[in-house]
Enzyme design. Structure first.
Site, PDB file in Angstrom:
ATOM      1  N   GLU A 240       0.805  -1.231   0.000  1.00 26.24           N
ATOM      2  CA  GLU A 240       0.000   0.000   0.000  1.00 26.24           C
ATOM      3  C   GLU A 240       0.835   1.277   0.000  1.00 26.24           C
ATOM      4  O   GLU A 240       0.430   2.281  -0.564  1.00 26.24           O
ATOM      5  CB  GLU A 240      -0.957   0.010   1.207  1.00 26.24           C
ATOM      6  CG  GLU A 240      -2.040  -1.058   1.090  1.00 26.24           C
ATOM      7  CD  GLU A 240      -3.095  -0.950   2.163  1.00 26.24           C
ATOM      8  OE1 GLU A 240      -3.849   0.026   2.167  1.00 26.24           O
ATOM      9  OE2 GLU A 240      -3.159  -1.846   3.031  1.00 26.24           O
ATOM     10  N   HIS A 256       9.689 -26.313   3.908  1.00 21.19           N
ATOM     11  CA  HIS A 256       9.068 -27.530   3.381  1.00 21.19           C
ATOM     12  C   HIS A 256       8.452 -27.302   2.006  1.00 21.19           C
ATOM     13  O   HIS A 256       7.749 -28.159   1.505  1.00 21.19           O
ATOM     14  CB  HIS A 256       8.039 -28.051   4.383  1.00 21.19           C
ATOM     15  CG  HIS A 256       8.677 -28.411   5.696  1.00 21.19           C
ATOM     16  ND1 HIS A 256       9.175 -29.660   5.970  1.00 21.19           N
ATOM     17  CD2 HIS A 256       8.949 -27.647   6.784  1.00 21.19           C
ATOM     18  CE1 HIS A 256       9.711 -29.671   7.187  1.00 21.19           C
ATOM     19  NE2 HIS A 256       9.584 -28.452   7.691  1.00 21.19           N
ATOM     20  N   LYS A 349     -13.993  -0.325  -4.202  1.00 20.82           N
ATOM     21  CA  LYS A 349     -15.130  -0.081  -3.305  1.00 20.82           C
ATOM     22  C   LYS A 349     -16.230   0.692  -4.046  1.00 20.82           C
ATOM     23  O   LYS A 349     -17.411   0.429  -3.874  1.00 20.82           O
ATOM     24  CB  LYS A 349     -14.673   0.662  -2.044  1.00 20.82           C
ATOM     25  CG  LYS A 349     -13.886  -0.227  -1.069  1.00 20.82           C
ATOM     26  CD  LYS A 349     -13.471   0.495   0.201  1.00 20.82           C
ATOM     27  CE  LYS A 349     -12.733  -0.446   1.163  1.00 20.82           C
ATOM     28  NZ  LYS A 349     -12.242   0.182   2.381  1.00 20.82           N
TER      29      LYS A 349
END
Ligand code: PA5
Length: 355
Positions: A240, A256, A349
Protein backbone atom coordinates in the site's frame (compact mmCIF):
# COMPACT_ATOMS: atom_id res chain seq x y z
CA UNK A 1 24.59 3.04 -2.26
CA UNK A 2 22.30 4.57 -4.91
CA UNK A 3 21.00 8.08 -4.29
CA UNK A 4 17.24 7.71 -4.30
CA UNK A 5 16.66 11.21 -2.93
CA UNK A 6 15.72 9.82 0.49
CA UNK A 7 17.98 12.42 2.09
CA UNK A 8 16.43 15.32 0.21
CA UNK A 9 13.88 16.78 2.68
CA UNK A 10 12.24 19.09 0.13
CA UNK A 11 11.67 16.29 -2.35
CA UNK A 12 10.43 13.94 0.39
CA UNK A 13 7.93 16.54 1.62
CA UNK A 14 6.69 17.27 -1.90
CA UNK A 15 6.18 13.60 -2.79
CA UNK A 16 4.76 12.63 0.61
CA UNK A 17 2.07 15.25 0.19
CA UNK A 18 -0.37 13.63 2.65
CA UNK A 19 2.39 13.15 5.24
CA UNK A 20 2.50 9.38 5.68
CA UNK A 21 5.95 9.85 7.24
CA UNK A 22 4.35 12.11 9.85
CA UNK A 23 1.72 9.46 10.61
CA UNK A 24 4.43 6.82 10.99
CA UNK A 25 6.38 9.12 13.27
CA UNK A 26 3.24 9.39 15.42
CA UNK A 27 2.67 5.63 15.79
CA UNK A 28 4.50 5.30 19.14
CA UNK A 29 2.33 8.06 20.56
CA UNK A 30 -0.85 6.24 19.56
CA UNK A 31 -0.17 3.54 22.14
CA UNK A 32 -0.47 5.64 25.34
CA UNK A 33 -3.29 7.69 23.77
CA UNK A 34 -5.22 4.50 23.01
CA UNK A 35 -4.54 3.14 26.46
CA UNK A 36 -6.10 6.26 27.98
CA UNK A 37 -9.25 6.38 25.86
CA UNK A 38 -9.84 2.64 26.04
CA UNK A 39 -9.70 2.67 29.83
CA UNK A 40 -11.99 5.71 29.88
CA UNK A 41 -14.50 4.01 27.60
CA UNK A 42 -14.08 0.90 29.77
CA UNK A 43 -15.21 -2.06 27.67
CA UNK A 44 -14.85 -5.41 29.48
CA UNK A 45 -15.45 -8.81 27.93
CA UNK A 46 -17.71 -11.35 29.65
CA UNK A 47 -15.44 -14.32 30.21
CA UNK A 48 -17.78 -16.78 31.87
CA UNK A 49 -18.37 -19.66 29.47
CA UNK A 50 -16.24 -17.98 26.80
CA UNK A 51 -14.68 -20.49 24.40
CA UNK A 52 -13.21 -18.42 21.55
CA UNK A 53 -12.40 -14.91 20.44
CA UNK A 54 -12.86 -13.88 16.81
CA UNK A 55 -11.55 -10.55 15.56
CA UNK A 56 -13.28 -9.67 12.34
CA UNK A 57 -12.04 -6.95 10.01
CA UNK A 58 -10.21 -6.31 6.75
CA UNK A 59 -6.95 -4.75 5.66
CA UNK A 60 -5.60 -2.12 8.03
CA UNK A 61 -8.36 -2.94 10.51
CA UNK A 62 -7.49 -6.64 10.56
CA UNK A 63 -3.79 -5.95 11.17
CA UNK A 64 -4.34 -5.31 14.88
CA UNK A 65 -6.07 -8.71 15.06
CA UNK A 66 -3.01 -10.38 13.58
CA UNK A 67 -0.79 -8.66 16.12
CA UNK A 68 -3.07 -9.66 18.95
CA UNK A 69 -3.12 -13.28 17.84
CA UNK A 70 0.66 -13.33 17.36
CA UNK A 71 1.30 -11.71 20.72
CA UNK A 72 -1.43 -13.20 22.90
CA UNK A 73 -2.02 -16.68 21.50
CA UNK A 74 0.60 -18.28 23.73
CA UNK A 75 -0.87 -16.81 26.93
CA UNK A 76 -4.58 -16.44 26.20
CA UNK A 77 -6.99 -18.74 27.98
CA UNK A 78 -9.09 -19.15 24.82
CA UNK A 79 -8.06 -19.39 21.16
CA UNK A 80 -7.97 -16.22 19.05
CA UNK A 81 -9.03 -16.27 15.39
CA UNK A 82 -8.83 -13.51 12.80
CA UNK A 83 -11.71 -13.47 10.31
CA UNK A 84 -11.36 -11.56 7.04
CA UNK A 85 -14.59 -12.26 5.22
CA UNK A 86 -18.36 -11.72 5.16
CA UNK A 87 -19.19 -14.97 6.95
CA UNK A 88 -18.04 -16.16 10.36
CA UNK A 89 -16.70 -19.65 11.08
CA UNK A 90 -19.36 -22.26 11.92
CA UNK A 91 -18.24 -22.51 15.57
CA UNK A 92 -19.28 -18.91 16.33
CA UNK A 93 -22.19 -18.84 18.77
CA UNK A 94 -23.12 -17.69 22.29
CA UNK A 95 -19.78 -18.93 23.69
CA UNK A 96 -17.79 -16.74 21.24
CA UNK A 97 -16.76 -13.13 21.57
CA UNK A 98 -16.64 -11.36 18.20
CA UNK A 99 -14.66 -8.12 18.13
CA UNK A 100 -15.64 -6.24 14.95
CA UNK A 101 -13.00 -3.70 13.86
CA UNK A 102 -13.37 -1.14 11.10
CA UNK A 103 -11.64 2.21 11.04
CA UNK A 104 -14.11 3.76 8.59
CA UNK A 105 -16.99 1.76 10.01
CA UNK A 106 -18.24 1.19 6.47
CA UNK A 107 -16.48 -1.98 5.29
CA UNK A 108 -19.16 -4.27 3.91
CA UNK A 109 -17.53 -7.56 4.88
CA UNK A 110 -17.15 -6.38 8.49
CA UNK A 111 -20.71 -5.10 8.66
CA UNK A 112 -21.99 -8.46 7.38
CA UNK A 113 -19.88 -10.37 9.93
CA UNK A 114 -21.13 -8.06 12.71
CA UNK A 115 -24.76 -8.76 11.79
CA UNK A 116 -24.03 -12.48 11.66
CA UNK A 117 -22.39 -12.41 15.09
CA UNK A 118 -25.49 -10.72 16.50
CA UNK A 119 -27.79 -13.21 14.78
CA UNK A 120 -25.82 -16.14 16.22
CA UNK A 121 -26.05 -14.76 19.75
CA UNK A 122 -22.30 -14.15 20.10
CA UNK A 123 -21.00 -11.60 22.57
CA UNK A 124 -20.20 -8.70 20.24
CA UNK A 125 -17.87 -5.74 20.73
CA UNK A 126 -16.93 -2.98 18.28
CA UNK A 127 -13.78 -0.91 17.69
CA UNK A 128 -14.32 1.82 15.10
CA UNK A 129 -13.82 5.41 14.05
CA UNK A 130 -17.52 5.85 13.25
CA UNK A 131 -19.65 5.14 10.15
CA UNK A 132 -22.31 2.48 9.91
CA UNK A 133 -20.60 0.15 12.38
CA UNK A 134 -20.85 2.77 15.12
CA UNK A 135 -24.49 3.41 14.21
CA UNK A 136 -25.25 -0.32 14.48
CA UNK A 137 -23.37 -0.68 17.79
CA UNK A 138 -25.34 2.24 19.26
CA UNK A 139 -28.60 0.87 17.89
CA UNK A 140 -27.91 -2.57 19.39
CA UNK A 141 -26.38 -1.25 22.65
CA UNK A 142 -23.23 -3.18 21.79
CA UNK A 143 -20.17 -2.13 23.84
CA UNK A 144 -17.80 -0.12 21.66
CA UNK A 145 -14.58 1.86 21.64
CA UNK A 146 -14.46 4.90 19.36
CA UNK A 147 -10.98 5.73 18.09
CA UNK A 148 -9.58 9.02 16.73
CA UNK A 149 -10.22 9.52 12.99
CA UNK A 150 -8.46 11.42 10.19
CA UNK A 151 -5.79 8.85 9.27
CA UNK A 152 -5.59 6.10 6.71
CA UNK A 153 -6.82 2.90 8.43
CA UNK A 154 -3.37 1.32 8.16
CA UNK A 155 -1.82 4.35 9.82
CA UNK A 156 -4.11 3.95 12.84
CA UNK A 157 -2.66 0.60 13.88
CA UNK A 158 -1.94 1.62 17.49
CA UNK A 159 -5.38 3.17 17.88
CA UNK A 160 -7.04 -0.05 16.69
CA UNK A 161 -4.75 -2.62 18.32
CA UNK A 162 -4.49 -1.33 21.89
CA UNK A 163 -8.26 -1.40 22.62
CA UNK A 164 -8.45 -5.08 21.65
CA UNK A 165 -5.31 -5.85 23.66
CA UNK A 166 -6.70 -4.15 26.75
CA UNK A 167 -10.06 -5.86 26.39
CA UNK A 168 -8.26 -9.17 26.78
CA UNK A 169 -5.91 -8.03 29.53
CA UNK A 170 -8.48 -6.13 31.58
CA UNK A 171 -10.85 -9.09 31.40
CA UNK A 172 -8.14 -11.41 32.76
CA UNK A 173 -7.82 -13.48 29.58
CA UNK A 174 -4.13 -12.59 29.31
CA UNK A 175 -1.73 -11.25 31.95
CA UNK A 176 -1.70 -7.48 32.39
CA UNK A 177 0.16 -5.59 29.67
CA UNK A 178 0.87 -2.12 31.04
CA UNK A 179 4.58 -2.72 31.62
CA UNK A 180 5.07 -4.27 28.21
CA UNK A 181 3.24 -1.37 26.61
CA UNK A 182 5.52 1.11 28.40
CA UNK A 183 8.61 -0.75 27.22
CA UNK A 184 7.19 -0.86 23.69
CA UNK A 185 6.68 2.91 23.64
CA UNK A 186 10.24 3.43 24.93
CA UNK A 187 11.73 1.15 22.27
CA UNK A 188 9.69 2.81 19.50
CA UNK A 189 10.70 6.30 20.63
CA UNK A 190 14.33 5.23 20.52
CA UNK A 191 13.91 3.57 17.12
CA UNK A 192 12.21 6.50 15.48
CA UNK A 193 15.26 8.64 16.16
CA UNK A 194 17.13 6.20 13.95
CA UNK A 195 14.46 5.63 11.30
CA UNK A 196 12.92 9.08 10.83
CA UNK A 197 13.59 11.15 7.67
CA UNK A 198 16.15 13.43 9.38
CA UNK A 199 18.54 10.50 9.82
CA UNK A 200 20.57 10.15 6.62
CA UNK A 201 20.70 6.90 4.68
CA UNK A 202 24.21 6.15 5.91
CA UNK A 203 22.85 5.75 9.47
CA UNK A 204 19.20 4.86 8.77
CA UNK A 205 18.42 1.12 8.47
CA UNK A 206 14.95 1.69 6.98
CA UNK A 207 16.35 3.90 4.19
CA UNK A 208 19.14 1.39 3.60
CA UNK A 209 16.65 -1.47 3.22
CA UNK A 210 14.56 0.70 0.86
CA UNK A 211 17.65 1.16 -1.34
CA UNK A 212 18.28 -2.58 -1.17
CA UNK A 213 14.70 -3.38 -2.23
CA UNK A 214 14.36 -0.68 -4.88
CA UNK A 215 13.49 -2.36 -8.19
CA UNK A 216 13.04 -5.75 -6.50
CA UNK A 217 10.10 -7.84 -5.30
CA UNK A 218 10.36 -8.15 -1.51
CA UNK A 219 9.73 -11.50 0.14
CA UNK A 220 9.53 -11.30 3.92
CA UNK A 221 10.46 -14.34 5.96
CA UNK A 222 9.68 -14.63 9.67
CA UNK A 223 8.94 -17.32 12.19
CA UNK A 224 5.51 -18.73 13.00
CA UNK A 225 4.03 -17.06 16.06
CA UNK A 226 5.15 -13.64 17.26
CA UNK A 227 7.00 -12.30 14.21
CA UNK A 228 4.57 -13.66 11.63
CA UNK A 229 2.20 -10.74 12.14
CA UNK A 230 5.07 -8.27 11.69
CA UNK A 231 6.11 -9.92 8.42
CA UNK A 232 2.58 -9.87 7.04
CA UNK A 233 2.35 -6.21 8.01
CA UNK A 234 5.61 -5.51 6.12
CA UNK A 235 4.06 -7.17 3.08
CA UNK A 236 0.82 -5.20 3.18
CA UNK A 237 2.58 -1.91 3.98
CA UNK A 238 4.92 -2.42 1.02
CA UNK A 239 1.84 -3.13 -1.12
CA UNK A 240 0.00 0.00 0.00
CA UNK A 241 2.78 2.50 0.71
CA UNK A 242 5.13 1.54 -2.12
CA UNK A 243 2.52 0.27 -4.64
CA UNK A 244 4.70 -2.81 -5.02
CA UNK A 245 4.08 -6.53 -4.92
CA UNK A 246 5.47 -8.22 -1.80
CA UNK A 247 5.06 -11.65 -0.25
CA UNK A 248 5.52 -13.19 3.18
CA UNK A 249 6.15 -16.70 4.46
CA UNK A 250 7.16 -18.31 7.76
CA UNK A 251 9.69 -20.73 9.20
CA UNK A 252 9.60 -23.67 9.55
CA UNK A 253 6.87 -24.12 6.92
CA UNK A 254 8.83 -22.34 4.19
CA UNK A 255 11.56 -24.96 4.62
CA UNK A 256 9.07 -27.53 3.38
CA UNK A 257 8.11 -25.86 0.09
CA UNK A 258 9.18 -22.28 -0.69
CA UNK A 259 12.94 -22.90 -0.62
CA UNK A 260 12.65 -25.26 -3.59
CA UNK A 261 11.32 -22.31 -5.61
CA UNK A 262 14.60 -20.43 -5.32
CA UNK A 263 15.98 -22.60 -8.12
CA UNK A 264 13.84 -21.43 -11.01
CA UNK A 265 15.94 -20.95 -14.17
CA UNK A 266 15.93 -17.58 -15.96
CA UNK A 267 15.85 -14.04 -14.71
CA UNK A 268 13.03 -14.26 -12.13
CA UNK A 269 15.33 -14.72 -9.14
CA UNK A 270 17.20 -11.51 -9.96
CA UNK A 271 14.06 -9.65 -9.03
CA UNK A 272 13.49 -11.22 -5.61
CA UNK A 273 15.05 -10.08 -2.35
CA UNK A 274 14.35 -11.89 0.92
CA UNK A 275 14.28 -9.98 4.19
CA UNK A 276 14.34 -12.13 7.33
CA UNK A 277 12.71 -10.84 10.51
CA UNK A 278 14.07 -12.36 13.65
CA UNK A 279 12.91 -12.22 17.28
CA UNK A 280 15.13 -13.06 20.25
CA UNK A 281 15.06 -16.46 21.95
CA UNK A 282 14.15 -18.47 18.90
CA UNK A 283 13.73 -22.21 19.19
CA UNK A 284 17.32 -23.39 18.57
CA UNK A 285 16.31 -25.52 15.61
CA UNK A 286 14.61 -22.51 14.01
CA UNK A 287 17.82 -20.51 14.46
CA UNK A 288 19.70 -23.28 12.69
CA UNK A 289 17.11 -23.39 9.91
CA UNK A 290 17.43 -19.62 9.32
CA UNK A 291 21.21 -19.90 9.20
CA UNK A 292 21.24 -22.73 6.65
CA UNK A 293 18.46 -21.23 4.54
CA UNK A 294 19.88 -17.72 4.30
CA UNK A 295 23.50 -18.76 3.88
CA UNK A 296 23.11 -21.80 1.65
CA UNK A 297 19.71 -22.02 0.02
CA UNK A 298 18.45 -18.57 -1.03
CA UNK A 299 21.40 -17.82 -3.29
CA UNK A 300 21.34 -14.29 -4.76
CA UNK A 301 17.85 -13.69 -3.33
CA UNK A 302 19.16 -13.53 0.21
CA UNK A 303 18.88 -9.99 1.48
CA UNK A 304 19.23 -8.65 4.98
CA UNK A 305 18.17 -9.78 8.43
CA UNK A 306 16.29 -7.44 10.77
CA UNK A 307 16.54 -8.23 14.46
CA UNK A 308 13.97 -7.34 17.07
CA UNK A 309 14.78 -4.77 19.73
CA UNK A 310 13.57 -4.72 23.32
CA UNK A 311 12.99 -7.42 25.89
CA UNK A 312 9.27 -8.11 26.07
CA UNK A 313 7.46 -9.90 23.24
CA UNK A 314 5.28 -6.84 22.57
CA UNK A 315 8.28 -4.51 22.25
CA UNK A 316 10.01 -7.00 19.95
CA UNK A 317 6.93 -7.34 17.77
CA UNK A 318 6.47 -3.58 17.40
CA UNK A 319 10.18 -2.95 16.87
CA UNK A 320 10.19 -5.27 13.85
CA UNK A 321 6.97 -3.85 12.54
CA UNK A 322 8.15 -0.24 12.92
CA UNK A 323 11.13 -0.75 10.61
CA UNK A 324 8.64 -1.99 7.99
CA UNK A 325 6.41 1.08 8.42
CA UNK A 326 9.30 3.43 7.56
CA UNK A 327 10.86 1.15 4.96
CA UNK A 328 7.60 0.83 3.02
CA UNK A 329 7.12 4.61 2.90
CA UNK A 330 10.74 5.19 1.87
CA UNK A 331 10.46 2.53 -0.81
CA UNK A 332 7.38 4.27 -2.23
CA UNK A 333 9.11 7.64 -2.08
CA UNK A 334 12.17 6.19 -3.82
CA UNK A 335 9.85 5.40 -6.74
CA UNK A 336 8.43 8.94 -6.62
CA UNK A 337 5.15 7.55 -5.24
CA UNK A 338 3.05 9.33 -2.62
CA UNK A 339 2.64 6.57 0.02
CA UNK A 340 -0.83 7.63 1.20
CA UNK A 341 -3.38 7.16 -1.63
CA UNK A 342 -4.81 3.68 -2.24
CA UNK A 343 -6.57 4.37 -5.51
CA UNK A 344 -7.22 0.75 -6.44
CA UNK A 345 -8.90 -0.03 -3.10
CA UNK A 346 -11.12 3.03 -3.50
CA UNK A 347 -11.89 2.23 -7.12
CA UNK A 348 -12.94 -1.31 -6.17
CA UNK A 349 -15.13 -0.08 -3.30
CA UNK A 350 -16.81 2.44 -5.66
CA UNK A 351 -17.46 -0.26 -8.27
CA UNK A 352 -18.91 -2.62 -5.66
CA UNK A 353 -21.17 0.17 -4.36
CA UNK A 354 -22.73 0.41 -7.82
CA UNK A 355 -24.41 -2.89 -7.04
O1 PA5 B 1 -5.47 0.26 4.10
C1 PA5 B 1 -6.65 0.36 3.77
O2 PA5 B 1 -7.17 1.46 3.46
C2 PA5 B 1 -7.51 -0.86 3.71
O3 PA5 B 1 -6.76 -2.01 3.94
C3 PA5 B 1 -8.67 -0.74 4.72
O4 PA5 B 1 -8.19 -0.87 6.03
C4 PA5 B 1 -9.70 -1.82 4.40
O5 PA5 B 1 -10.21 -1.60 3.11
C5 PA5 B 1 -10.84 -1.86 5.40
O6 PA5 B 1 -11.36 -0.60 5.67
P1 PA5 B 1 -11.61 -0.19 7.21
O7 PA5 B 1 -10.26 -0.30 7.84
O8 PA5 B 1 -12.12 1.20 7.16
O9 PA5 B 1 -12.59 -1.18 7.73
Amino acid sequence: MRDLYLDDPVRLRETDSSDMLGAIYGLPDQLPAALAYTRTQGVRLRTEGLLQIVITGLGGSAAGGDLLRGYAAAACKVPIFVNRQYELPAFVGPATCVIAVSYSGNTEETLAAYEEARARGAQTVVITGGGELLRLAERDSVPHVVVPTGLQPRAALGYLFVPALLMLADSGLIPEVDEELSETVEVLHRLRGLLAPDTPTAHNPAKQIACHLHGKIPVIHSTAGLTEAAAYRWKTQINENANSPAYAHVYPELNHNEIVGFDVPGAALELIRVITLRARDLHPRIGKRIEITTQELLGPCNGVEVRAEGESPLAQLFSLLYVGEYLSAYLGLSYGIDPTPVQKIEQLKRRLAEG
